[in-house]
Design an enzyme around this catalytic site. Structure first.
Site, mmCIF file in Angstrom:
data_model
loop_
_atom_site.group_PDB
_atom_site.id
_atom_site.type_symbol
_atom_site.label_atom_id
_atom_site.label_comp_id
_atom_site.label_asym_id
_atom_site.label_seq_id
_atom_site.Cartn_x
_atom_site.Cartn_y
_atom_site.Cartn_z
ATOM 1 C CB SER A 142 19.876 8.953 54.374
ATOM 2 O OG SER A 142 19.546 10.243 54.353
ATOM 3 C CE1 TYR A 166 15.630 6.799 51.075
ATOM 4 C CE2 TYR A 166 15.653 8.790 51.992
ATOM 5 C CZ TYR A 166 16.398 7.806 51.100
ATOM 6 O OH TYR A 166 17.683 7.922 51.013
HETATM 7 N N1 LIG Z 1 20.807 10.998 46.730
HETATM 8 C C1 LIG Z 1 20.748 11.283 47.867
HETATM 9 O O1 LIG Z 1 20.717 12.539 48.268
HETATM 10 C C2 LIG Z 1 20.938 10.303 49.032
HETATM 11 C C3 LIG Z 1 20.859 10.879 50.445
HETATM 12 C C4 LIG Z 1 20.945 9.961 51.267
HETATM 13 C C5 LIG Z 1 21.237 8.443 51.168
HETATM 14 N N2 LIG Z 1 20.941 8.031 49.699
HETATM 15 C C6 LIG Z 1 21.292 6.678 49.629
HETATM 16 O O2 LIG Z 1 22.256 6.324 48.603
HETATM 17 C C7 LIG Z 1 21.800 5.113 47.906
HETATM 18 C C8 LIG Z 1 21.942 5.306 46.530
HETATM 19 O O3 LIG Z 1 20.823 6.263 46.102
HETATM 20 P P1 LIG Z 1 21.095 7.424 44.549
HETATM 21 O O4 LIG Z 1 20.834 8.658 45.200
HETATM 22 O O5 LIG Z 1 21.919 6.929 43.598
HETATM 23 O O6 LIG Z 1 19.537 6.851 44.069
HETATM 24 P P2 LIG Z 1 18.890 6.597 42.460
HETATM 25 O O7 LIG Z 1 19.813 7.181 41.635
HETATM 26 O O8 LIG Z 1 17.705 6.369 42.498
HETATM 27 O O9 LIG Z 1 19.742 5.034 42.531
HETATM 28 C C9 LIG Z 1 19.221 3.801 43.286
HETATM 29 C C10 LIG Z 1 19.599 2.761 42.565
HETATM 30 O O10 LIG Z 1 18.889 1.379 43.345
HETATM 31 C C11 LIG Z 1 18.403 0.581 42.461
HETATM 32 N N3 LIG Z 1 17.111 -0.084 43.037
HETATM 33 C C12 LIG Z 1 16.051 0.426 43.400
HETATM 34 N N4 LIG Z 1 15.024 -0.808 43.724
HETATM 35 C C13 LIG Z 1 15.878 -1.785 43.474
HETATM 36 C C14 LIG Z 1 15.619 -3.158 43.402
HETATM 37 N N5 LIG Z 1 14.419 -3.627 43.998
HETATM 38 N N6 LIG Z 1 16.638 -3.936 43.210
HETATM 39 C C15 LIG Z 1 17.641 -3.553 42.915
HETATM 40 N N7 LIG Z 1 18.280 -2.308 42.530
HETATM 41 C C16 LIG Z 1 17.031 -1.469 42.872
HETATM 42 C C17 LIG Z 1 18.222 1.551 41.131
HETATM 43 O O11 LIG Z 1 17.735 0.690 40.064
HETATM 44 P P3 LIG Z 1 16.952 1.153 38.838
HETATM 45 O O12 LIG Z 1 17.528 1.988 37.814
HETATM 46 O O13 LIG Z 1 16.416 -0.092 38.236
HETATM 47 O O14 LIG Z 1 15.642 1.892 39.364
HETATM 48 C C18 LIG Z 1 19.182 2.488 40.971
HETATM 49 O O15 LIG Z 1 20.130 1.863 40.644
HETATM 50 C C19 LIG Z 1 20.300 4.784 48.508
HETATM 51 O O16 LIG Z 1 20.521 3.778 49.549
HETATM 52 C C20 LIG Z 1 19.908 6.131 48.970
HETATM 53 O O17 LIG Z 1 18.780 5.876 49.897
HETATM 54 C C21 LIG Z 1 20.883 9.066 48.823
#
Ligand SMILES: NC(=O)c1ccc[n+]([C@@H]2O[C@H](COP(=O)([O-])OP(=O)(O)OC[C@H]3O[C@@H](n4cnc5c(N)ncnc54)[C@H](OP(=O)(O)O)[C@@H]3O)[C@@H](O)[C@H]2O)c1
Length: 243
Positions: A142, A166
């Site tokens: 990020s 984070y």
């Molecule tokens: N959304 C944004 O604006 C944003 C911005 C910058 C970077 N990112 C990055 O993009 C990536 C995806 O994020 P997202 O926004 O799609 O978040 P999200 O919707 O919260 O999805 C996160 C995923 O990670 C899984 N997860 C969490 N802990 C885990 C563990 N211990 N073992 C296996 N799976 C696990 C969750 O599974 P469960 O359903 O079981 O919880 C879910 O499938 C992350 O690396 C995040 O930091 C996101």
């Protein structure tokens, strides 16, 4: 061994990870849907298959050493190798992240998932990646992990809210990724960081402004780099993100 490209996406049951799996599947690849919850994993696999993706479930909690080793065995049994690993799973760690008030347990939990989890999964999969002709690793980071942005004059606008667990977890991940890039230099394994932008997902209470599909695009691009593509880089849709 299958000629079809084999990918594994962690945290692929929802959000950006699900759309990365869909995007890689649309290329005709076989995609392992890494997810820790049986029901959520099965539902995602079924949805992807209904959309025509060659998806298969991979039970995977990135904090579980034994489970991660089992995930590597599952992929070895199924495909004999891994071509692309997308380390996408992460947690935000909750709202209370002012440095002066944070619970140390929050710091530990976020680092365990967002950093140690990536190292654990990567190391378990590396023997399988080394058998690939064009191995790629994509670590979802990020721009809030950018020290340049955090330290810059416009941090209030460009570096997200104060979040002592984070944001530094992504800085740590960036540094770890550079160490891998150095170690793996010359092996053919390209490892890069992708920033999806501010995406509406569970991670931020759906406050993001981009769609998960838009957020997935950078990962799909980094997963499909040519053999002379970059390694050890940090990219978003606009190009390089400052460290
Ligand atoms: N959304 C944004 O604006 C944003 C911005 C910058 C970077 N990112 C990055 O993009 C990536 C995806 O994020 P997202 O926004 O799609 O978040 P999200 O919707 O919260 O999805 C996160 C995923 O990670 C899984 N997860 C969490 N802990 C885990 C563990 N211990 N073992 C296996 N799976 C696990 C969750 O599974 P469960 O359903 O079981 O919880 C879910 O499938 C992350 O690396 C995040 O930091 C996101």
């Amino acid at each position: 061994m299958s000629e079809r490209t084999i990918a594994l996406v962690t945290g692929a049951n929802k959000g950006i990870g699900y759309e990365i799996a869909a995007g890689l599947g649309a290329l005709g690849w076989s995609v392992g849907v890494g997810a820790r919850d049986d029901g959520r994993r099965t539902a995602a696999v079924e949805r992807l298959r209904a959309a025509g993706v060659d998806a298969f479930g991979v039970p995977l909690d990135v904090t579980d050493e034994v489970g991660v080793a089992a995930a590597a065995r599952l992929i070895e049994d199924r495909a004999g190798r891994l071509d692309v690993l997308v380390n996408n799973a992460a947690i935000a760690g909750g709202a209370r992240q002012e440095p002066s008030r944070v619970d140390p347990a929050t710091l530990r939990a976020v680092m365990e998932t967002n950093v140690v989890g990536v190292v654990r999964v990567t190391n378990a999969m590396l023997p399988l990646l080394r058998r690939s002709r064009s191995p790629r690793i994509v670590n979802m980071s990020s721009s809030v992990g950018s020290l340049t942005r955090q330290a810059g004059p416009g941090a209030e606008r460009t570096a997200g809210p104060v979040a002592v667990a984070y944001a530094p977890s992504k800085t740590f991940l960036n540094a770890v990724t550079l160490q891998y890039a150095r170690e793996l230099h010359g092996t053919g394994i390209l490892i890069n960081l992708g920033c999806p932008g501010y995406v509406a997902t569970d991670l931020n209470g759906f406050r993001g402004v981009r769609t998960p599909e838009q957020g997935a695009a950078v990962a799909v691009r980094l997963a499909t780099l040519p053999d002379d593509g970059p390694t050890g880089g940090f990219f978003d849709d606009s190009g390089e993100v400052p460290w």
